[in-house]
Design a protein around this motif. Sequence first.
Motif, PDB file in Angstrom:
ATOM      1  N   LEU A 278       4.928   3.696  -0.459  1.00  0.00           N
ATOM      2  CA  LEU A 278       3.631   3.462  -1.083  1.00  0.00           C
ATOM      3  C   LEU A 278       3.421   4.379  -2.280  1.00  0.00           C
ATOM      4  O   LEU A 278       2.895   3.948  -3.328  1.00  0.00           O
ATOM      5  N   ARG A 279       3.835   5.609  -2.158  1.00  0.00           N
ATOM      6  CA  ARG A 279       3.697   6.531  -3.288  1.00  0.00           C
ATOM      7  C   ARG A 279       4.567   6.103  -4.463  1.00  0.00           C
ATOM      8  O   ARG A 279       4.144   6.143  -5.627  1.00  0.00           O
ATOM      9  N   GLY A 285      -2.885   5.941  -0.915  1.00  0.00           N
ATOM     10  CA  GLY A 285      -4.340   5.999  -0.796  1.00  0.00           C
ATOM     11  C   GLY A 285      -5.022   4.661  -0.968  1.00  0.00           C
ATOM     12  O   GLY A 285      -6.249   4.572  -0.884  1.00  0.00           O
ATOM     13  N   ARG A 286      -4.243   3.598  -1.196  1.00  0.00           N
ATOM     14  CA  ARG A 286      -4.829   2.272  -1.391  1.00  0.00           C
ATOM     15  C   ARG A 286      -4.470   1.306  -0.258  1.00  0.00           C
ATOM     16  O   ARG A 286      -5.121   0.288  -0.080  1.00  0.00           O
ATOM     17  N   PRO A 303      -3.708  10.619   1.743  1.00  0.00           N
ATOM     18  CA  PRO A 303      -4.681  11.139   2.713  1.00  0.00           C
ATOM     19  C   PRO A 303      -3.984  11.557   4.013  1.00  0.00           C
ATOM     20  O   PRO A 303      -2.865  11.113   4.280  1.00  0.00           O
ATOM     21  N   PRO A 304      -4.648  12.389   4.812  1.00  0.00           N
ATOM     22  CA  PRO A 304      -4.067  12.781   6.097  1.00  0.00           C
ATOM     23  C   PRO A 304      -3.791  11.551   6.965  1.00  0.00           C
ATOM     24  O   PRO A 304      -4.532  10.565   6.911  1.00  0.00           O
ATOM     25  N   GLU A 350      -8.366   4.622   7.643  1.00  0.00           N
ATOM     26  CA  GLU A 350      -9.745   4.210   7.397  1.00  0.00           C
ATOM     27  C   GLU A 350      -9.943   3.654   5.984  1.00  0.00           C
ATOM     28  O   GLU A 350     -11.065   3.376   5.559  1.00  0.00           O
ATOM     29  N   ILE A 351      -8.843   3.510   5.241  1.00  0.00           N
ATOM     30  CA  ILE A 351      -8.908   2.925   3.896  1.00  0.00           C
ATOM     31  C   ILE A 351      -9.193   1.430   4.031  1.00  0.00           C
ATOM     32  O   ILE A 351      -8.506   0.727   4.775  1.00  0.00           O
ATOM     33  N   ARG A 352     -10.182   0.945   3.332  1.00  0.00           N
ATOM     34  CA  ARG A 352     -10.529  -0.472   3.419  1.00  0.00           C
ATOM     35  C   ARG A 352      -9.698  -1.276   2.420  1.00  0.00           C
ATOM     36  O   ARG A 352      -9.174  -0.720   1.452  1.00  0.00           O
TER      37      ARG A 352
END
Length: 354
Positions: A278-279, A285-286, A303-304, A350-352
Amino acid sequence: MSGDDEGTRLAEQHEGRTVARATMKDVAALSGVSLKTVSRVVNDEPGVSPEVRERVTRAARRLDYSHNVHASNLRRTSGRTGTVGALFQDISNSFSASLLRSLEDVARARQTAVLAASLDEEPEREIALVRGLVARRVDGLVLMPATSRQDYLAPELRAGLPTVFVDRVPRGVDADSVTVDNVDGARQAVRHLLGHGHRRVAALLDLSTIQTAQERLRGYREALQEAGVAADDALELLDLRTPEASQHAVHSLFVAGEGPTAIFAGRNDLAVGAVRALRALGLGGRVAVVGFDDFPLADLLDPPMTVIRQNVAQMGAEVGRLLFSRIAGDTSPPRRVVIEPTLVVRGSGEIRPS
């Protein structure tokens, strides 16, 4: 009683339920040769004809005899060696390493050493290592099996070898086990992602022949079905063994077309591979990620990492309790301990959806 009658008696005794392991003397009686001849055969020494060697080997197999390489060195009146064997899949993995440490703490309190090795999901390696530990007369065995069935252990279990399975339940034999509820853990992870609005959730899983991977796939599918989300074979990425394989699989998902908005990683190092992919794609983060198994520094990622945590300390303590209870003489029916996993919310899960 004649030698033939004695041999028949011994064979009948060992083919039934017994608590004592066969000795070289038993093998000599059944095969009708001297103790020295049996010693030569089991130590693979010359001077024995093929016919006699085959007769001794056949008798040893019938009596479930396994050679004790340390017999001449044992001086304990209890017959114990003060050692137990622990065979895990990969002791460099944080889950196996933490489990081993918990077991060591229990064993140390009982003045017992732990002989540990990795199996790397190789059935032949498992069988060879088990036989080596049995030959050294370990007092007990902890096994995270790579084999699909463990029938080969039946002679040792009949002979009274204390054995506890961990992470995976035994198949083909009946023995104590300590496992986590993998189906429920996967359900928790996927329900969490679905609860944050995701409908395209990819699953990264280990070899499809492994119990834990099968159960986590089942939990993933059940959570989707509960939510009325159709399963998509393209989002089920199976037979991933390394972080690199996971990274490549996730990269391929996004390159091929519309990628998932969330990922359930069925093992801690597969979660690491997913984050790297992903990075590299600029999606850190998305895309939401929930991993199965906690791991060091997971809380320091950005994110953690949200994870399904197995209580490894509790698992190790339960394994040790069962093992040393059996070593002390507990002959009650085998027990199956199932430990509930917990969801640890940290941010990545918890990323939407974008």
